[in-house]
Scaffold this active site. Structure first.
Site, short mmCIF file in Angstrom:
data_model
loop_
_atom_site.label_atom_id
_atom_site.label_comp_id
_atom_site.label_asym_id
_atom_site.label_seq_id
_atom_site.Cartn_x
_atom_site.Cartn_y
_atom_site.Cartn_z
N HIS A 257 0.79 -1.21 0.03
CA HIS A 257 0.16 -0.02 0.12
C HIS A 257 0.80 1.40 0.14
O HIS A 257 0.86 2.16 -0.89
CB HIS A 257 -0.76 0.01 1.13
CG HIS A 257 -1.88 -1.13 1.53
ND1 HIS A 257 -3.08 -1.20 0.77
CD2 HIS A 257 -1.92 -2.12 2.31
CE1 HIS A 257 -3.51 -2.28 1.05
NE2 HIS A 257 -3.08 -2.81 1.98
C1 BDR Z 1 -2.90 1.19 5.28
O1 BDR Z 1 -3.15 0.76 6.58
C2 BDR Z 1 -1.86 0.46 7.35
O2 BDR Z 1 -1.99 -0.71 7.98
C3 BDR Z 1 -0.78 0.38 6.13
O3 BDR Z 1 0.46 1.06 6.79
C4 BDR Z 1 -1.32 1.26 4.90
O4 BDR Z 1 -0.97 2.78 5.26
C5 BDR Z 1 -3.53 0.41 4.01
O5 BDR Z 1 -4.67 0.38 4.58
#
Ligand code: BDR
Ligand code: CA
Length: 337
Positions: A257
């Site tokens: 992500h």
């Molecule tokens: C986001 O949520 C967090 O757990 C990750 O670091 C990312 O920024 C993804 O939904």
């Protein structure tokens, strides 16, 4: 004169994050590229408490700088908000299963990787964000990889400071996809929906890199086999996350992500975006944290304060970009090579 001219071409970045395994990988590719000069890393509650996010970021900055083949100047880390704007705090039991009890998987269980703590400060994150926005203006890109609390606080305090900022790239939200923390909400937005609502309606140039593209950014963990000490550290970083993915989805991969958001800040053509109005449900009801993206036809051109929402992804291009930056660390290949 020549010096001033070249100085005016420098692009600066400020990264706001909650490390977090994928936040760590995002910082790794950012620091390995000469594209931005990093003014600051600011930290926020999210995957871990604000206190742990600050500590993890300082450890990471030191670790990454120690391993870079082409050194970069020191990047100070600043502590940020511990709670959402509405005072709420998330239950982090699932975050612990993804990011490990302290947020960095098993990476810093190995004490040899903790030789130094990067430069910290007592200045609050929101203040640094305001200062850098005013100072760098159109040369500054802000990249948020966690809940938007710090940025929203900065916007509340000094909205005028942001009028020239080049772009704000947000990892968060979902347009056509279900959420990942509830059926309606993506994690970063869910943690502080009010902050997200304020940022998305600010009228600033915002790119939303949400689950529509990041869910497809899957990285096969076998690529971390072998190599030297840096690759071994990344194996430890992702170990807990990989175990979670295997259990949840039966897959030997993890979702990149935050690295995708950072890559998009450097190389916007990795995604296709469309301008849309984005509202956020900031209630305490079942849709809390949902990003309501207006995808109705022909709205884009007329919409006030549009957000550029990423819907298409050049996956091959992104993965090649990602790996090529990790290769720039000493110890990706066997040590001593
Ligand atoms: C986001 O949520 C967090 O757990 C990750 O670091 C990312 O920024 C993804 O939904
Ligand atoms: Ca994050």
């Amino acid at each position: 004169m020549a010096e001033n001219q070249s100085e005016s071409l420098v692009r600066y970045a400020l990264v706001d994050c909650d490390p977090g395994v994928d936040d760590a990988l995002a910082l790794a590719i950012g620091f390995a590229s000469p594209f931005f000069r990093y003014d600051a890393v600011t930290t926020v509650h999210g995957n871990v408490s604000a206190r742990l996010a600050y500590r993890n970021a300082r450890r990471l900055v030191a670790f990454l700088r120690d391993h870079l083949e082409s050194p970069i100047p020191d990047v100070p880390v600043y502590p940020g908000a511990a709670l959402a704007l509405d005072g709420s705090r998330l239950n982090r039991s699932e975050s612990r299963m993804i990011h490990g009890p302290e947020g960095m998987g098993a990476m810093f269980d190995n004490k040899k990787r903790l030789r130094r703590l990067g430069r910290g400060s007592s200045k609050p994150a929101w203040e640094v964000i305001v200062e850098q926005a005013a100072r760098r203006g159109s040369a500054l890109t802000i990249i948020t990889l966690g809940p938007l609390t710090n940025l929203a606080l900065a916007l509340r305090r000094a909205p005028g400071a942001f009028s020239r900022v080049k772009r704000i790239v947000v990892m968060g939200g979902a347009a056509r996809m279900p959420g990942n923390v509830t059926p309606a909400a993506e994690f970063n937005i869910y943690c502080d929906p009010l902050a997200a609502k304020e940022v998305f309606s600010s009228g600033l140039p915002v790119t939303m890199v949400g689950l529509d593209v990041t869910r497809r950014a899957l990285w096969r963990v076998e690529e971390l086999e072998g190599g030297g000490s840096f690759r071994a550290a990344l194996r430890d970083l992702i170990r807990v996350y990989a175990r979670f993915s295997k259990k949840r989805r039966g897959a030997d991969d993890i979702t990149l992500h935050d690295p995708l958001a950072l890559a998009v800040a450097m190389k916007p053509d990795l995604v296709e975006t469309i301008p849309c109005r984005v509202d956020v449900d900031a209630s305490r009801g079942v849709a809390r944290g949902m990003t309501l993206v207006d995808l109705r036809e022909n709205r884009g051109a007329r919409v006030k304060n549009p957000v550029d929402v990423a819907l298409g992804l050049d996956l091959k291009g992104f993965l090649a970009f990602f790996i090529s930056h990790l290769r720039k660390y000493r110890g990706w290949d066997e040590d001593g090579k």
